[in-house]
Scaffold this motif. Structure first.
Motif, PDB file in Angstrom:
ATOM      1  N   GLU A   1      32.287  43.665  47.960  1.00 32.36           N
ATOM      2  CA  GLU A   1      31.897  42.390  47.376  1.00 32.36           C
ATOM      3  C   GLU A   1      33.086  41.790  46.623  1.00 32.36           C
ATOM      4  N   VAL A   2      33.388  40.541  46.926  1.00 29.54           N
ATOM      5  CA  VAL A   2      34.474  39.849  46.241  1.00 29.54           C
ATOM      6  C   VAL A   2      34.020  39.438  44.852  1.00 29.54           C
ATOM      7  N   GLN A   3      34.876  39.721  43.876  1.00 35.55           N
ATOM      8  CA  GLN A   3      34.592  39.308  42.506  1.00 35.55           C
ATOM      9  C   GLN A   3      35.852  38.808  41.835  1.00 35.55           C
ATOM     10  N   LEU A   4      35.704  37.731  41.096  1.00 40.04           N
ATOM     11  CA  LEU A   4      36.725  37.243  40.184  1.00 40.04           C
ATOM     12  C   LEU A   4      36.030  37.092  38.835  1.00 40.04           C
ATOM     13  N   ALA A  24      40.404  40.637  39.649  1.00 43.41           N
ATOM     14  CA  ALA A  24      39.985  40.423  41.039  1.00 43.41           C
ATOM     15  C   ALA A  24      39.637  41.746  41.707  1.00 43.41           C
ATOM     16  N   PHE A  27      38.999  42.119  47.702  1.00 42.96           N
ATOM     17  CA  PHE A  27      39.859  41.547  48.739  1.00 42.96           C
ATOM     18  C   PHE A  27      41.282  42.036  48.512  1.00 42.96           C
ATOM     19  N   TYR A  32      46.572  36.828  48.761  1.00 46.41           N
ATOM     20  CA  TYR A  32      46.006  35.632  48.158  1.00 46.41           C
ATOM     21  C   TYR A  32      46.860  35.118  47.017  1.00 46.41           C
ATOM     22  N   ALA A  97      40.445  31.248  40.746  1.00 47.42           N
ATOM     23  CA  ALA A  97      40.020  31.165  42.135  1.00 47.42           C
ATOM     24  C   ALA A  97      41.102  31.750  43.028  1.00 47.42           C
ATOM     25  N   TYR A 113      40.328  26.977  48.061  1.00 44.61           N
ATOM     26  CA  TYR A 113      40.054  28.282  47.455  1.00 44.61           C
ATOM     27  C   TYR A 113      38.759  28.865  48.015  1.00 44.61           C
ATOM     28  N   ASP A 114      38.843  30.123  48.387  1.00 42.80           N
ATOM     29  CA  ASP A 114      37.705  30.790  49.014  1.00 42.80           C
ATOM     30  C   ASP A 114      36.750  31.412  47.999  1.00 42.80           C
ATOM     31  N   TYR A 115      37.322  31.893  46.915  1.00 43.90           N
ATOM     32  CA  TYR A 115      36.520  32.647  45.959  1.00 43.90           C
ATOM     33  C   TYR A 115      36.739  32.087  44.552  1.00 43.90           C
ATOM     34  N   TRP A 116      35.684  32.082  43.747  1.00 41.49           N
ATOM     35  CA  TRP A 116      35.711  31.537  42.401  1.00 41.49           C
ATOM     36  C   TRP A 116      35.056  32.482  41.413  1.00 41.49           C
TER      37      TRP A 116
END
Length: 126
Positions: A1-4, A24, A27, A32, A97, A113-116
């Protein structure tokens, strides 16, 4: 799971400093670029700064040049935004992001941006 996950926001007087962190996970960090954006009530989202974790290239909005410094700890998959000489107009929710590093030249465009992250509030009092 992607997390920021952002942290470090708060209330500070004008002229003060804060350091924001963006942790982060989920990923390949080196693939990135990590950007910081901010959004004040009633205003558009604004690109503040960006860093390429692979080569350390950095970018800044004119409004924060000389006051903010972005850095990356690749061992910890964490990006920092050191904010000095803060002004009331810096008050906003700050988001980090992640965008594919091949798009780095377009860093100010939030659409790439893909992830936030969820955001952290920064309030600067006068």
């Amino acid at each position: 799971e992607v997390q920021l996950v952002e942290s470090g926001g708060g209330l500070v007087q004008a002229g003060g400093s804060l350091r924001l962190s963006c942790a982060a996970s989920g990923f390949t960090f080196d693939d990135y670029a990590i950007g910081w954006f901010r959004q004040a009530p009633g205003k558009d989202r604004e690109g503040v700064s960006c860093i390429s974790s692979s080569d350390g290239s950095t970018y800044y909005a004119d409004s924060v040049k000389g006051r903010f410094t972005i850095s990356s700890d690749n061992a910890e998959n964490t990006v920092y935004l050191q904010m000095n000489s803060l002004k009331p107009e810096d008050t906003a929710v700050y988001y980090c992001a992640a965008a594919e590093r091949g798009l780095l030249s377009l860093w100010v465009l939030w659409e790439i941006y893909d992830y936030w992250g969820q955001g952290t509030q920064v309030t600067v009092s006068s």
